[in-house]
Write an enzyme that holds these catalytic residues in place. Sequence first.
Site, PDB file in Angstrom:
ATOM      1  N   GLU A   1       3.714   0.112  -3.561  1.00  0.00           N
ATOM      2  CA  GLU A   1       3.718  -1.078  -2.690  1.00  0.00           C
ATOM      3  C   GLU A   1       2.283  -1.540  -2.655  1.00  0.00           C
ATOM      4  OE1 GLU A   1       6.373  -2.296  -1.276  1.00  0.00           O
ATOM      5  OE2 GLU A   1       7.763  -0.650  -1.667  1.00  0.00           O
TER       6      GLU A   1
ATOM      7  N   CYS B   1       0.011  -6.074   4.726  1.00  0.00           N
ATOM      8  CA  CYS B   1       0.393  -6.447   3.362  1.00  0.00           C
ATOM      9  C   CYS B   1       1.358  -7.621   3.393  1.00  0.00           C
ATOM     10  CB  CYS B   1       1.037  -5.259   2.681  1.00  0.00           C
ATOM     11  SG  CYS B   1       2.400  -4.583   3.632  1.00  0.00           S
TER      12      CYS B   1
HETATM   13  P1  NAP Z   1      -6.440   1.824  -1.435  1.00  0.00           P
HETATM   14  O1  NAP Z   1      -7.907   1.860  -1.448  1.00  0.00           O
HETATM   15  O2  NAP Z   1      -5.727   1.630  -2.702  1.00  0.00           O
HETATM   16  O3  NAP Z   1      -6.007   3.200  -0.771  1.00  0.00           O
HETATM   17  C1  NAP Z   1      -4.662   3.498  -0.538  1.00  0.00           C
HETATM   18  C2  NAP Z   1      -4.456   4.990  -0.545  1.00  0.00           C
HETATM   19  O4  NAP Z   1      -4.675   5.505  -1.841  1.00  0.00           O
HETATM   20  C3  NAP Z   1      -5.429   5.735   0.349  1.00  0.00           C
HETATM   21  O5  NAP Z   1      -4.748   6.783   0.983  1.00  0.00           O
HETATM   22  C4  NAP Z   1      -6.458   6.255  -0.631  1.00  0.00           C
HETATM   23  O6  NAP Z   1      -7.095   7.396  -0.163  1.00  0.00           O
HETATM   24  C5  NAP Z   1      -5.560   6.593  -1.787  1.00  0.00           C
HETATM   25  N1  NAP Z   1      -6.227   6.711  -3.058  1.00  0.00           N
HETATM   26  C6  NAP Z   1      -7.332   6.069  -3.490  1.00  0.00           C
HETATM   27  N2  NAP Z   1      -7.604   6.455  -4.753  1.00  0.00           N
HETATM   28  C7  NAP Z   1      -6.668   7.352  -5.125  1.00  0.00           C
HETATM   29  C8  NAP Z   1      -6.394   8.107  -6.298  1.00  0.00           C
HETATM   30  N3  NAP Z   1      -7.167   7.996  -7.369  1.00  0.00           N
HETATM   31  N4  NAP Z   1      -5.332   8.928  -6.321  1.00  0.00           N
HETATM   32  C9  NAP Z   1      -4.531   9.032  -5.257  1.00  0.00           C
HETATM   33  N5  NAP Z   1      -4.729   8.358  -4.110  1.00  0.00           N
HETATM   34  C10 NAP Z   1      -5.781   7.511  -4.045  1.00  0.00           C
HETATM   35  O7  NAP Z   1      -5.896   0.732  -0.424  1.00  0.00           O
HETATM   36  P2  NAP Z   1      -6.335   0.488   1.087  1.00  0.00           P
HETATM   37  O8  NAP Z   1      -7.695  -0.121   1.059  1.00  0.00           O
HETATM   38  O9  NAP Z   1      -6.120   1.690   1.922  1.00  0.00           O
HETATM   39  O10 NAP Z   1      -5.265  -0.589   1.543  1.00  0.00           O
HETATM   40  C11 NAP Z   1      -5.449  -1.972   1.380  1.00  0.00           C
HETATM   41  C12 NAP Z   1      -4.513  -2.512   0.350  1.00  0.00           C
HETATM   42  O11 NAP Z   1      -3.216  -2.011   0.539  1.00  0.00           O
HETATM   43  C13 NAP Z   1      -4.375  -4.016   0.404  1.00  0.00           C
HETATM   44  O12 NAP Z   1      -4.481  -4.536  -0.885  1.00  0.00           O
HETATM   45  C14 NAP Z   1      -2.963  -4.236   0.921  1.00  0.00           C
HETATM   46  O13 NAP Z   1      -2.361  -5.418   0.469  1.00  0.00           O
HETATM   47  C15 NAP Z   1      -2.249  -3.047   0.440  1.00  0.00           C
HETATM   48  N6  NAP Z   1      -1.118  -2.719   1.290  1.00  0.00           N
HETATM   49  C16 NAP Z   1       0.124  -2.876   0.791  1.00  0.00           C
HETATM   50  C17 NAP Z   1       1.218  -2.577   1.561  1.00  0.00           C
HETATM   51  C18 NAP Z   1       2.613  -2.732   1.037  1.00  0.00           C
HETATM   52  O14 NAP Z   1       3.536  -2.246   1.667  1.00  0.00           O
HETATM   53  N7  NAP Z   1       2.810  -3.367  -0.080  1.00  0.00           N
HETATM   54  C19 NAP Z   1       1.042  -2.118   2.870  1.00  0.00           C
HETATM   55  C20 NAP Z   1      -0.257  -1.969   3.344  1.00  0.00           C
HETATM   56  C21 NAP Z   1      -1.324  -2.269   2.538  1.00  0.00           C
HETATM   57  P3  NAP Z   1      -8.572   7.315   0.471  1.00  0.00           P
HETATM   58  O15 NAP Z   1      -8.504   6.388   1.636  1.00  0.00           O
HETATM   59  O16 NAP Z   1      -8.843   8.710   0.872  1.00  0.00           O
HETATM   60  O17 NAP Z   1      -9.454   6.788  -0.621  1.00  0.00           O
END
Ligand code: NAP
Length: 693
Positions: A275, A314
Amino acid sequence: MTLLDPRTDQDAPIPIVPSFVRDAWWSPAPDTLTDAAIQAVLDASTGRRVASVSSEGVDLAGMVDYARTVGQASLGGLTFHQRAMLLKELAQYLGGVKEELYALSAQTGATRFDSMIDIDGGIGVLFTFSSKGRREMPNSQVYIDGPAESLSRDGSFLGQHIYTRLPGVACQINAFNFPVWGMLEKFAPAFIAGVPSIVKPATPTGYLAEAVVRHILASGILPDGALQLVSGGARDLVDHLDYRDLVAFTGSASTARVLGAHPNVVQGGVRLTTETDSLNAAILGTDATAGTPEFDAYVASVVTEMTAKTGQKCTSIRRLIVPAGRMEDVVAAVTERVGRRVRIGDPRAEGVTMGPLASPEQLREVRSSASRLVAGGGRVVLGSLDAPAGTDADGAFMEPLLLAFDDPEAEAVHEVEAFGPVASVFEYRDLDHAVTLAALGGGSLVATVATHDPLIARALVLGIAAHHGRVLVLDRDDAKTSTGHGSPVPHLVHGGPGRAGGGEELGGIRAVLHHMQRTAIQGSPDMLTAITGEWHAGAAVDTAVHPFRKSLAELKVGDRVEAGPRTVTADDIAAFAASTGDTFYAHTDAEAAAANPFFPGIVAHGYLLVSWAAGLFVDPAPGPVLANSGLENLRFVTPVSPGDSIRVALTAKRITPRETEEYGEVRWDAVLQNQNDEIVATYDVLTLVAKDA
Ligand code: NAP
């Protein structure tokens, strides 16, 4: 090393947020860690350090192994309904500790309203899955998918699709914006399926998820190994997974790409659902001019979506697609409403309606994305990129920002996600153009269509549906009762194609089935009955005792009563027509009936036959059968004429004890046949039966 609060001189160490590993709390010893291995998490409003995070040294391989062994074994001892009941208890328990969670949530920048979306919303998901799990799934461990397929002429060889739980672990990686809802909406369906979870919240708000996990474990409700927690980076988690496991990811498209390219996903068969981000549209119908209820509802929804969670959803509306010539009205109305309703500040302060972004990094990120939108043709028509007046310089505060694009096809507006209180507005020429513009988002989670004109609604919704996971049609009739553009509800799917990640979550029982494998089982009716626990036509039956004399504890699938025959006369049909008032010509007018291609002449009412069948199979004396609660799947197959006779076979097909009641539901297979053994009608009878006689 000692972790000091950088904003004060106090020397109290800030403890590292622990992980929950193999049913024990674990955190790295601070003096074994370098500074680089620790992430400081700051209060979003004050910049004061509130947590230190590191997953350095956490035994991820051991966690996966523990889930696959201990977690699988303990959850495997429970049925769908028993797991669903535990979810309800959990929801009730968490409802009692909400105040403590709100206080922590405020540190993430959330107002009370925002916290309710996250915390109450998450608890609500537990309630919904608990209820759906018990209403829509059997009280067993096998979920039957669709009817049996007959694969031989004599019915001795059947096929049946079933779902059984995945034999591994569900790894749930969440974004920072919904630390509670994000965790619980993934955990609930995995739990009902019987698959243990490893939860990995995002580092910036993971301390709130940790607090919830702490309460969940303190409740003592969950069986061993059902839930583990990684606080901090996921590190090499996916290295330890294989085809038995799944990863449910929510976050940025870039992280989704990293996960999708992992060899264990590409070659190893790890199931990955993603997502990701989404440039959600809100299309204003051509009929929705200023002053109409649809226009007002549209503007209210836009402002809510820009400001709830400070736009860090999101599902927030990012693109306002409005009819040609209506941009000015929309900008004016949004500006007026923001001015009237939005007060920016520390969410703990009285009267604040919009808090800061979650962290200084997010503020930098959102400002940079907003600048790209401006560079790409966006004119600032509301708000500014400067820090709002009167806010703490160390907090991640930002004003609601609305950008107007004169070129509706400008690349930036369909490309750049500013994950904060930022939206853009542009105009469409006609409905086809509106559809094209919405689709330029490349696949989105949700869109709103605001119109009261059914033709406009149909054109827009059918045009954009395949580009979206959810579409809300907003008008005067549902504006007050609507759950809102930005709120995924557990009953409906959440996810979208393309840029939105291509994943699907929620959607009721669909989400449970995502944690299960569908398998086609082929075999004889007896074997399929034994494997699924549900009687299949052609399997052994037992007619020794009338099944209405058996309690739920005594009743077995395959217990049957056979009754009849009873002959139908023309007088019976005429009397039924007279007493019910159903004088449809096929039952009363011989000539008209004969002219109908389906009937040989006057035929008996189907409901007469169903009523007679009940009269034939029922055992009238008081006993364990408490009530007839319904009838499903009724099909009339062969018409019955005066002089024909019917007989009935009623067979216990599925027995579903209720966990919290002294009775259960019995689904009976009913088949009516005529004197030539032709099938007259088939249906399922539903009854409630006492557990004990
Ligand atoms: P993110 O930086 O991609 O992080 C999301 C999750 O992934 C975090 O728990 C992060 O852990 C983890 N992660 C990062 N690198 C990883 C890797 N190499 N392997 C496994 N896990 C890893 O996103 P965010 O900044 O938290 O969230 C913002 C984004 O999420 C926005 O673009 C938003 O649109 C999207 N979003 C989408 C939805 C949906 O339902 N479609 C809902 C909410 C948000 P760490 O924090 O420990 O790095």
